[in-house]
Design a protein around this motif. Structure first.
Motif, mmCIF file in Angstrom:
data_model
loop_
_atom_site.group_PDB
_atom_site.id
_atom_site.type_symbol
_atom_site.label_atom_id
_atom_site.label_comp_id
_atom_site.label_asym_id
_atom_site.label_seq_id
_atom_site.Cartn_x
_atom_site.Cartn_y
_atom_site.Cartn_z
ATOM 1 N N ILE A 191 -32.687 -10.850 -53.233
ATOM 2 C CA ILE A 191 -32.605 -12.315 -53.346
ATOM 3 C C ILE A 191 -33.999 -12.901 -53.529
ATOM 4 C CG2 ILE A 191 -31.945 -14.417 -52.114
ATOM 5 C CD1 ILE A 191 -29.749 -12.817 -50.756
ATOM 6 N N GLU A 249 -35.140 -23.683 -54.580
ATOM 7 C CA GLU A 249 -35.050 -24.350 -53.290
ATOM 8 C C GLU A 249 -34.564 -23.411 -52.177
ATOM 9 O OE1 GLU A 249 -32.728 -27.889 -53.583
ATOM 10 O OE2 GLU A 249 -34.140 -28.888 -54.946
ATOM 11 N N TRP A 250 -34.813 -22.128 -52.342
ATOM 12 C CA TRP A 250 -34.538 -21.156 -51.275
ATOM 13 C C TRP A 250 -35.834 -20.683 -50.615
ATOM 14 C CZ3 TRP A 250 -29.942 -17.413 -50.916
ATOM 15 C CH2 TRP A 250 -28.744 -18.105 -51.171
ATOM 16 N N SER A 255 -45.803 -21.141 -52.819
ATOM 17 C CA SER A 255 -44.945 -22.316 -52.598
ATOM 18 C C SER A 255 -45.786 -23.552 -52.315
ATOM 19 C CB SER A 255 -43.991 -22.047 -51.433
ATOM 20 O OG SER A 255 -43.155 -20.953 -51.710
ATOM 21 N N LEU A 296 -38.985 -23.837 -46.309
ATOM 22 C CA LEU A 296 -38.276 -22.557 -46.135
ATOM 23 C C LEU A 296 -39.236 -21.370 -46.244
ATOM 24 C CD1 LEU A 296 -34.982 -23.233 -48.130
ATOM 25 C CD2 LEU A 296 -35.289 -23.109 -45.649
ATOM 26 N N ILE A 307 -33.984 -17.846 -56.277
ATOM 27 C CA ILE A 307 -33.083 -18.994 -56.434
ATOM 28 C C ILE A 307 -33.845 -20.266 -56.079
ATOM 29 C CG2 ILE A 307 -30.899 -19.989 -55.635
ATOM 30 C CD1 ILE A 307 -29.988 -17.154 -54.976
ATOM 31 N N TRP A 327 -39.456 -18.495 -43.509
ATOM 32 C CA TRP A 327 -39.276 -17.065 -43.793
ATOM 33 C C TRP A 327 -40.492 -16.249 -43.343
ATOM 34 C CZ3 TRP A 327 -34.704 -17.881 -43.771
ATOM 35 C CH2 TRP A 327 -33.948 -18.565 -44.714
ATOM 36 N N GLY A 342 -38.561 -26.071 -50.591
ATOM 37 C CA GLY A 342 -38.990 -24.691 -50.817
ATOM 38 C C GLY A 342 -40.195 -24.322 -49.976
#
Length: 338
Positions: free
Chosen positions: A243, A250-251, A179, A195, A248, A199, A192
């Protein structure tokens, strides 16, 4: 009448010591000198010393000649094939005996380890995870020893779950790097990156506490409540893995969708993100496999939903904070005016 008998006429004044047989015996020097001593002799003085004759050597026993083997007679030189042939049933019994002895030694080893690690009154077991150096101001939070606290039947499964948690933490760290690489190419993708940092900081400790420690305690004490808690939490974790694999936009997950889109902007960054997508895919597949594996082992134990309810009720009532809150609520209910 003398002429009719064969005996000679007696001679008067016959000396018996002058008999030829006596004189011949006295003149023989081969006898002991004590036999020549006459106690009635008038000569004074001690008797002559005794002279023992040398004993003759005993005859040697006859030696039997060594037996000779004929040229056709086989000789036994101690070959390796002289052991008796063991039957198949005996070999099976010996194998089972060796297995039982191995298990007995393992039980004795674990018993000695438990005795050496046994806690006395008022003592506490020192935490050893995470392994931190002595100069670190923060100490370890948990105690874990798979070889000591987990049964030998479930040690391999718990060890795989521990390595799987480490693999998940490494995948999240690599997701943060990919990222960051994407943010360097496209600064508009800052959401992104933020996040991804969240995470990595959130899932790494929470996954250890929520599902790894849960399955560890479930196999350690055969706890039905911990088994059900693990199934619920780990199933949700597998859904999150899916997931992550999808990716997905911008997750904060470098999945397949985001990786294929990154190839249009930068091929090196797209390749890095695709490697991250491959790791997410392997993580999802491994999570499904381990969920089924733990469930199959759970069915071999005595755990059940009724036991889980009983353990939950016992754990809640044994909690000091819960009992104190219940006591305070009961006192407030009785003290309230009617």
């Amino acid at each position: 009448m003398s002429k009719y008998t064969s005996f000679p006429e007696p001679i008067e004044d016959h000396n018996p010591f002058q008999d030829p047989a006596v004189t011949q015996h006295s003149s023989n020097t081969g006898y002991a000198t004590l036999d020549l001593y006459n106690p009635f002799d008038n000569k004074t003085g001690p008797p002559p010393p005794y002279e023992a004759t040398s004993p003759s050597a005993p005859p040697l026993p006859a030696q039997t000649p060594p037996s000779r083997t004929t040229p056709t007679e086989p000789r036994n030189y101690g070959s390796y094939n002289s052991k008796p042939v063991v039957s198949a049933a005996t070999a099976e019994l010996l194998r089972k005996q060796e297995e039982l002895e191995k298990k007995a030694r393992e039980l004795e080893r674990r018993e000695r380890e438990l005795e050496s690690h046994s806690l006395g009154p008022g003592a506490s077991r020192q935490n050893n995870w995470p392994p931190l150096p002595s100069f670190c101001p923060v100490g370890s939070c948990f105690y874990q020893d798979i070889s000591l606290e987990i049964s030998q039947t479930f040690q391999r499964t718990v060890t795989i779950m521990y390595y799987f948690w480490m693999f998940s933490a490494g995948t999240l760290l690599f997701n943060l790097i990919s990222s960051l690489a994407m943010f360097c190419v496209d600064p508009s993708g800052g959401v992104g990156l933020g996040l991804a940092i969240l995470w990595a900081l959130l899932f790494t400790p929470c996954s250890f506490v929520c599902w790894y420690r849960t399955v560890y305690k479930a196999f350690r004490s055969d706890s039905s409540f911990n088994f059900f808690a693990f199934f619920f939490i780990f199933f949700a974790q597998v859904v999150v893995f899916v997931i992550m694999t999808i990716g997905i936009p911008e997750w904060g997950f470098s999945g397949w969708i985001v990786s294929l889109a990154a190839l249009k902007k930068s091929v090196p960054v797209g390749v890095i993100m695709m490697l991250n997508a491959v790791l997410f895919t392997a993580q999802t597949a491994m999570g499904v496999v381990m969920l089924k594996k733990v469930h199959s082992l759970y069915r071999q134990t005595d755990a059940s939903f009724q036991k889980a309810q009983a353990e939950f009720a016992t754990g809640v009532m044994s909690n000091q904070a819960v009992r104190q809150a219940a006591t305070t609520a009961a006192q407030g209910a009785f003290a309230a005016p009617r």
